[in-house]
Design a protein around this motif. Structure first.
Motif, mmCIF file in Angstrom:
data_model
loop_
_atom_site.group_PDB
_atom_site.id
_atom_site.type_symbol
_atom_site.label_atom_id
_atom_site.label_comp_id
_atom_site.label_asym_id
_atom_site.label_seq_id
_atom_site.Cartn_x
_atom_site.Cartn_y
_atom_site.Cartn_z
ATOM 1 N N UNK A 1 0.832 -1.205 0.000
ATOM 2 C CA UNK A 1 0.000 0.000 0.000
ATOM 3 C C UNK A 1 0.864 1.252 0.000
ATOM 4 N N UNK A 2 0.478 2.260 -0.766
ATOM 5 C CA UNK A 2 1.182 3.546 -0.677
ATOM 6 C C UNK A 2 0.980 4.163 0.701
ATOM 7 N N UNK A 3 2.011 4.836 1.204
ATOM 8 C CA UNK A 3 1.927 5.466 2.522
ATOM 9 C C UNK A 3 1.344 6.865 2.375
ATOM 10 N N UNK A 4 0.331 7.127 3.172
ATOM 11 C CA UNK A 4 -0.317 8.442 3.168
ATOM 12 C C UNK A 4 0.314 9.359 4.214
ATOM 13 N N UNK A 5 0.522 8.847 5.409
ATOM 14 C CA UNK A 5 1.145 9.614 6.496
ATOM 15 C C UNK A 5 2.304 8.805 7.053
ATOM 16 N N UNK A 6 3.496 9.358 7.019
ATOM 17 C CA UNK A 6 4.700 8.640 7.420
ATOM 18 C C UNK A 6 4.674 8.273 8.912
ATOM 19 N N UNK A 7 5.453 7.277 9.241
ATOM 20 C CA UNK A 7 5.631 6.779 10.614
ATOM 21 C C UNK A 7 6.007 7.926 11.551
ATOM 22 N N UNK A 8 5.240 8.043 12.656
ATOM 23 C CA UNK A 8 5.528 9.102 13.620
ATOM 24 C C UNK A 8 4.933 8.726 14.973
ATOM 25 N N UNK A 9 5.370 9.409 16.004
ATOM 26 C CA UNK A 9 4.860 9.156 17.355
ATOM 27 C C UNK A 9 3.470 9.749 17.517
ATOM 28 N N UNK B 1 0.684 10.739 20.895
ATOM 29 C CA UNK B 1 0.883 11.150 22.286
ATOM 30 C C UNK B 1 -0.396 11.046 23.114
ATOM 31 N N UNK B 2 -0.186 10.879 24.397
ATOM 32 C CA UNK B 2 -1.261 10.958 25.384
ATOM 33 C C UNK B 2 -0.650 11.492 26.681
ATOM 34 N N UNK B 3 -1.261 12.523 27.228
ATOM 35 C CA UNK B 3 -0.803 13.138 28.483
ATOM 36 C C UNK B 3 0.664 13.532 28.428
ATOM 37 N N UNK B 4 1.070 14.043 27.284
ATOM 38 C CA UNK B 4 2.427 14.532 27.130
ATOM 39 C C UNK B 4 3.478 13.460 26.931
ATOM 40 N N UNK B 5 3.063 12.184 26.863
ATOM 41 C CA UNK B 5 3.992 11.080 26.675
ATOM 42 C C UNK B 5 3.710 10.374 25.354
ATOM 43 N N UNK B 6 4.738 9.744 24.794
ATOM 44 C CA UNK B 6 4.541 8.956 23.574
ATOM 45 C C UNK B 6 3.673 7.749 23.903
ATOM 46 N N UNK B 7 2.521 7.678 23.245
ATOM 47 C CA UNK B 7 1.625 6.544 23.454
ATOM 48 C C UNK B 7 1.962 5.374 22.558
ATOM 49 N N UNK B 8 2.685 5.657 21.490
ATOM 50 C CA UNK B 8 3.061 4.635 20.526
ATOM 51 C C UNK B 8 3.460 5.313 19.226
ATOM 52 N N UNK C 1 -4.660 9.964 15.432
ATOM 53 C CA UNK C 1 -4.062 9.982 16.766
ATOM 54 C C UNK C 1 -3.254 11.266 16.936
ATOM 55 N N UNK C 2 -3.256 11.857 18.130
ATOM 56 C CA UNK C 2 -2.559 13.132 18.342
ATOM 57 C C UNK C 2 -1.072 13.016 18.033
ATOM 58 N N UNK C 3 -0.565 13.922 17.174
ATOM 59 C CA UNK C 3 0.839 13.811 16.774
ATOM 60 C C UNK C 3 1.727 14.873 17.420
ATOM 61 N N UNK C 4 1.164 15.596 18.379
ATOM 62 C CA UNK C 4 1.982 16.519 19.161
ATOM 63 C C UNK C 4 1.526 16.467 20.621
ATOM 64 N N UNK C 5 2.428 16.828 21.520
ATOM 65 C CA UNK C 5 2.064 16.826 22.942
ATOM 66 C C UNK C 5 1.017 17.872 23.246
ATOM 67 N N UNK C 6 0.890 18.877 22.408
ATOM 68 C CA UNK C 6 -0.054 19.952 22.662
ATOM 69 C C UNK C 6 -1.488 19.458 22.648
ATOM 70 N N UNK C 7 -1.776 18.478 21.791
ATOM 71 C CA UNK C 7 -3.152 17.975 21.660
ATOM 72 C C UNK C 7 -3.341 16.650 22.370
#
Length: 503
Positions: free
Chosen positions: A437-445, A447-454, A496-502
């Protein structure tokens, strides 16, 4: 009390021994029954790639699958489970007949949304555990995403503040017949279990359940599950799509599926497991190289050489004294209940929780309140079935179904707890790679509660892959907050939230 773990199923005999050894760690005599299940799959002539629709009606008119439901909803209402804290939402438990002639009936447990004002707008979410043969009531409801967990006394419950009924109205189903409280009056049905029968019966269950709960007809509907439900969920989804098209109307308003640590494609699932064990220092490089050299995991491979068996046996031995479902988790050292409940924390999963749930669900007062018809059963309630001794059919891959869902505009999310060694993140990544499959959004962290959730990656065609950091095979057990965030974003159709701000 003998509690089995929900071993995921693969089509190779050496993995039979692997699941058997893990079951021994947890004191399970049911490993013998599970071993028979795996061997039955190995000998199944119907195994293979199967893209045909999972037909429900073979020799009957479509109306014959409907059974009278008048008045049954109120009979199924649960006023309060024994030992539960006070709650504001409604809950139900009972049976739906899926084959009247055979007397085959499935047990369900249903919890409406925590926010009763929002329940009419929130979607309906079905949860299925895998095995095959393991209970969604035992694992999903009581150990993972349900509103309660069981105290160490086996008598009382405490709240799961990260229950998925904060995001949806959640339906737990024990299937096929012979799993949990689900039964058949025709005991030969237990020898006829398989993917196709399970998909058919699950569909009949849903059609009739929606007649019993008509307020959910037309409601947005999603299917979720883990492990061997990587087969159950897509096969049920395909069945729904097939019958919607056949009827030229929306019988069930299916919008998407989400599966976790899921059996997707046997070849890559198996190769990925051994690669994971090697890269996480659980087996030696020498063992890993022998597996790579001598083992052929392709669907048509037969007669594995002795060197392959020796290498996989060595891998089994190397992982014997850990919980392969969470490679960093402590083991349960005592199955004994406590006179008074131990201090419990939703955020720190108790490895002995399965024993507590087993004791609780075998209490006569609990079974009575759940409306569980134990007189119909030939056995005590077990978290994984000890009466299903044969699994008739199991496709080697469900990847064609995922492509079909993309073509039909369904939302598809696949997630992996990243410390599961049984169906690990490497297996899922390898399986997704096969889809090209073509990638639409590249691999990235995320967040939840300011921590990396996955970490997450989105593919063209509305398929999202996400890892859940520090979670084992049963993701909501080990990371309940992250699991709730994951399911909430899935149901909302938001990234999924991609910054700690959200976060």
């Amino acid at each position: 009390m003998n509690i089995p773990r929900p071993c995921s199923v693969f089509l190779y005999s050496f993995l039979v021994l692997s699941c058997f050894s893990i079951a021994q760690i947890h004191g399970s005599q049911h490993s013998h029954a599970l071993s028979r299940l795996y061997k039955s799959k190995l000998n199944s002539e119907s195994a293979g790639i199967d893209t045909k629709p999972f037909e429900v009606i073979l020799h009957a008119n479509a109306t014959s699958i409907h059974h009278p439901q008048e008045g049954l909803k109120e009979k199924d209402r649960i006023k309060s489970l024994p030992g539960q804290p006070e709650v504001n939402f409604n809950q139900y438990g009972g049976y739906v007949t899926v084959d009247k002639r055979a007397g085959r009936a499935f047990f369900y447990y249903f919890v409406e949304a925590e926010n009763q004002q929002a329940k009419d707008s929130l979607p309906l979410l079905l949860w299925l555990n895998g095995g095959p043969g393991c209970s969604s009531l035992a694992y999903g409801a009581m150990l993972e995403l349900g509103p309660f967990r069981v105290h160490s006394d086996g008598k009382t419950l405490y709240r799961n503040r990260y229950s998925w009924n904060h995001a949806a109205n959640v339906l737990f189903l024990e299937s096929p017949a012979g799993v949990g409280f689900s039964y058949s009056n025709r005991t030969s049905d237990y020898d006829k279990s398989g993917d196709r029968r399970t998909a058919a019966d699950n569909y009949v269950f849903l059609v009739n359940w929606l007649e019993r709960f008509p307020e959910y007809k037309g409601r947005e509907f999603y299917i979720s599950g883990e492990s061997y439900a990587g087969h159950y969920v897509p096969q049920l989804a395909q069945t729904i799509l097939h019958h919607n098209k056949k009827a030229k109307k929306t019988i069930i308003n299916l919008k998407g599926i989400i599966i976790g640590n899921a059996v997707i494609n046997d070849e890559t699932d198996t190769r990925g497991m051994y690669d994971y064990l090697a890269t996480h220092a659980l087996i030696s490089d020498e063992i890993a190289k022998k597996v790579q050299k001598y083992c052929d995991f392709s669907p048509n491979a037969t007669n594995q050489p002795k060197e392959c068996g020796d290498a996989t046996d060595a891998a089994d031995k190397a992982t014997y004294h850990i919980d392969i479902y969470n490679i960093y988790a402590p083991l349960c050292t005592s199955s004994n209940l406590t006179a008074k409940p131990k201090k419990a924390s939703i955020l720190k999963f108790d490895p002995c929780s399965e024993f507590y749930a087993y004791a609780y669900l075998n209490r006569p007062d609990v079974q009575e309140v759940l409306h569980a018809n134990v007189t119909k059963l030939t056995h005590d309630w077990e978290p994984c079935s000890d009466v299903i001794t044969h699994w008739g059919d199991s496709a080697t891959t469900i990847i064609p179904l995922l492509h079909e869902f993309m073509d039909n505009g369904l939302r598809v999310w696949i997630f992996s707890g990243d410390i599961d060694g049984r169906v690990p993140v490497t297996s899922t990544k390898y399986s997704l790679e096969k889809m090209n499959l073509p990638i639409k959004t590249e691999w990235h962290a995320w967040y939840l509660s300011g921590q990396v959730g996955g970490y997450t990656q989105v593919y063209e065609g509305d398929i999202t892959f996400a890892t859940v950091r520090e979670a084992g095979h049963q993701v909501p057990s080990y990371q309940p907050a992250r699991a709730l965030s994951l399911i909430s974003h899935f149901l909302d159709g938001t990234s999924l939230p991609d910054t700690t701000r959200y976060a």
